[in-house]
Write a protein that holds these residues in place. Structure first.
Motif, mmCIF file in Angstrom:
data_model
loop_
_atom_site.group_PDB
_atom_site.id
_atom_site.type_symbol
_atom_site.label_atom_id
_atom_site.label_comp_id
_atom_site.label_asym_id
_atom_site.label_seq_id
_atom_site.Cartn_x
_atom_site.Cartn_y
_atom_site.Cartn_z
ATOM 1 N N ALA A 56 -7.276 9.943 -1.809
ATOM 2 C CA ALA A 56 -6.891 8.746 -2.554
ATOM 3 C C ALA A 56 -6.898 7.529 -1.633
ATOM 4 N N PRO A 57 -7.484 6.425 -2.051
ATOM 5 C CA PRO A 57 -7.492 5.224 -1.201
ATOM 6 C C PRO A 57 -6.101 4.620 -1.083
ATOM 7 N N LYS B 229 -3.143 1.557 -0.824
ATOM 8 C CA LYS B 229 -2.865 0.327 -1.568
ATOM 9 C C LYS B 229 -1.834 -0.490 -0.804
ATOM 10 N N ALA C 90 -17.525 6.655 2.401
ATOM 11 C CA ALA C 90 -16.392 6.933 1.520
ATOM 12 C C ALA C 90 -15.174 7.367 2.330
ATOM 13 N N VAL C 91 -14.000 6.918 1.896
ATOM 14 C CA VAL C 91 -12.724 7.341 2.494
ATOM 15 C C VAL C 91 -12.284 8.630 1.824
ATOM 16 N N ASP C 92 -11.855 9.589 2.615
ATOM 17 C CA ASP C 92 -11.404 10.869 2.061
ATOM 18 C C ASP C 92 -10.114 10.690 1.255
ATOM 19 N N GLU D 97 -9.212 -0.084 0.099
ATOM 20 C CA GLU D 97 -8.501 0.161 -1.167
ATOM 21 C C GLU D 97 -9.465 0.615 -2.258
ATOM 22 N N GLU D 98 -10.722 0.214 -2.122
ATOM 23 C CA GLU D 98 -11.737 0.627 -3.103
ATOM 24 C C GLU D 98 -12.346 1.976 -2.751
ATOM 25 N N GLY D 99 -11.927 2.520 -1.581
ATOM 26 C CA GLY D 99 -12.385 3.855 -1.212
ATOM 27 C C GLY D 99 -13.537 3.899 -0.231
#
Length: 298
Positions: A149-150, A152, A145-147, A136-138
Motif C-alpha cells: 500500500a502506498p 499517505k 512501483a512501490v511494494d 503516494e500514487e505508488g
C-alpha cells in the motif's frame, strides 16, 4: 493524524519548531515539549540540520516525539540527500508512522558549521513535493512501483510573504500547489501589512497558510536576519522597540510582546500560526496567552 485534517475541520492550527541537539541526549527537548508545548500547539516541526548545522536527525527525533504522544512534522531538506535518499527517508517516515512532512530546499552549506561540505540539491522543494506525491500514487521518481500500500502524508512547504518580490513568491507557491502541496508555513513575518496584502493574493490557491513567527530575541539577532536570511525583514522601528529590553529587568519581554501583537494583527487572514522559538519554547505559552489563544483541548 495528518494536520490537514485539522485544517479541514476549520481549526486554527498551531505548530512550533524544535531543533534536535548536537548529540543524542533528547531529555531536555522532550521535557520542554511536554511542559510548554503539548497543550499549546497541535504539532511540532522537527528541523533537519537547521541552518546547515549538523545535529541529530529529524526523522529519528520525530519517532521519539511520536512515542511520547506528540504529533511531529518531519522537516526534510534537499541539501544533504540525493533523490534516492530523499525517497527512502520519506518511505521510512511512513514506516515509522510519521504522517506530516514539511518539504524544503534547505540552506546552503556555507552558512553552517561544515562550510566545506558538498551540497547536493539533486531536487528542489517543488520536485521533492512531486516525488512524495508520486510515492503516494505508488511509484518512485524512476517510475518503479512501490511494494504494498502506498504511503499517505500531509505535504507542507514554505513561502515568504514579505519577500521583496511578491510575484516570484506567488509563482513559487502556485508551483508547489500544483506539485501537491497541501499547506504552507511562512518564513518569519514582522511586517503585518505586507503579510495581509500577500494573503489577499494567495487565497486564490485555496491552500491553508500558517503565519510564521521567529521570536525576535534581541537587536543583534534582528540585524543578522536582515543581512543573512532571505525573505525576512525586521523594520527599523521594531528594532528600536527591542532596544527597550535593556531597560527591563527580564530581557526578551519585548520580543514576546511583538509576537503576540503580530498574531493579533494577522490571525484573521490565515489559518494558523507557526512559532520558531529558537530555544525559547518556554515563552510560547506566554505569547499565545497574550494573543488571546487558549490552550488546546487534548
Amino acid at each position: 493524524m495528518r494536520i490537514t485534517e485539522l485544517f479541514q475541520r476549520d481549526e486554527f492550527v498551531l505548530t512550533a519548531e524544535v531543533g534536535p541537539p548536537k548529540g543524542v541526549e533528547l531529555d531536555h527537548l522532550i521535557k520542554d515539549a511536554h511542559e510548554y508545548l503539548k497543550t499549546r500547539v497541535h504539532a511540532l516541526n522537527v528541523t533537519d540540520n537547521q541552518s546547515s548545522v549538523m545535529r541529530t536527525g529529524s526523522l529519528a527525533t520525530c519517532k521519539v516525539l511520536k512515542d511520547e504522544g506528540l504529533l511531529p512534522i518531519f522537516q526534510i531538506t534537499c541539501r544533504d540527500r540525493n533523490r534516492i535518499a530523499l525517497q527512502s527517508d520519506v518511505l521510512s517516515a511512513a514506516l515509522l508512522g510519521i504522517e506530516n512532512l514539511l518539504l524544503l530546499t534547505g540552506d546552503y552549506t556555507t552558512l553552517g558549521d561544515h562550510p566545506q561540505a558538498k551540497p547536493v540539491f539533486d531536487l528542489d522543494s517543488v520536485s521533492l513535493i512531486h516525488a512524495v506525491k508520486r510515492l503516494e500514487e505508488g511509484f518512485d521518481l524512476a517510475g518503479n512501483a512501490v511494494d504494498g500500500a502506498p504511503p499517505k502524508f500531509a505535504k507542507g512547504a514554505v513561502v515568504s510573504p514579505c519577500s521583496d518580490s511578491v510575484d516570484v513568491q506567488l509563482a513559487k507557491m502556485e508551483a508547489k500547489v500544483k506539485a501537491g502541496c497541501e499547506y504552507f508555513q511562512t518564513q518569519g513575518v514582522y511586517e503585518p501589512e505586507k503579510f495581509i496584502k500577500f494573503m489577499e493574493q494567495a487565497k486564490q490557491f485555496g491552500v491553508p497558510v500558517q503565519l510564521g513567527l521567529i521570536i525576535p530575541k534581541n537587536v543583534g539577532m534582528c540585524r543578522y536576519m536582515n543581512a543573512n536570511v532571505a525573505g525576512v525583514h525586521v523594520p527599523d522601528d521594531m528594532i528600536e522597540e527591542l532596544k527597550a529590553d535593556k531597560e527591563k529587568t527580564k530581557a526578551g519581554d519585548t520580543g514576546v510582546e511583538i509576537c503576540a501583537r503580530l498574531i493579533r494583527e494577522c490571525k484573521d487572514y490565515c489559518q494558523g500560526v507557526h512559532i520558531m522559538s529558537l530555544g525559547w519554547e518556554n515563552r510560547i505559552p506566554e505569547i499565545l496567552d497574550m494573543a488571546g489563544i487558549a490552550p488546546i483541548a487534548k
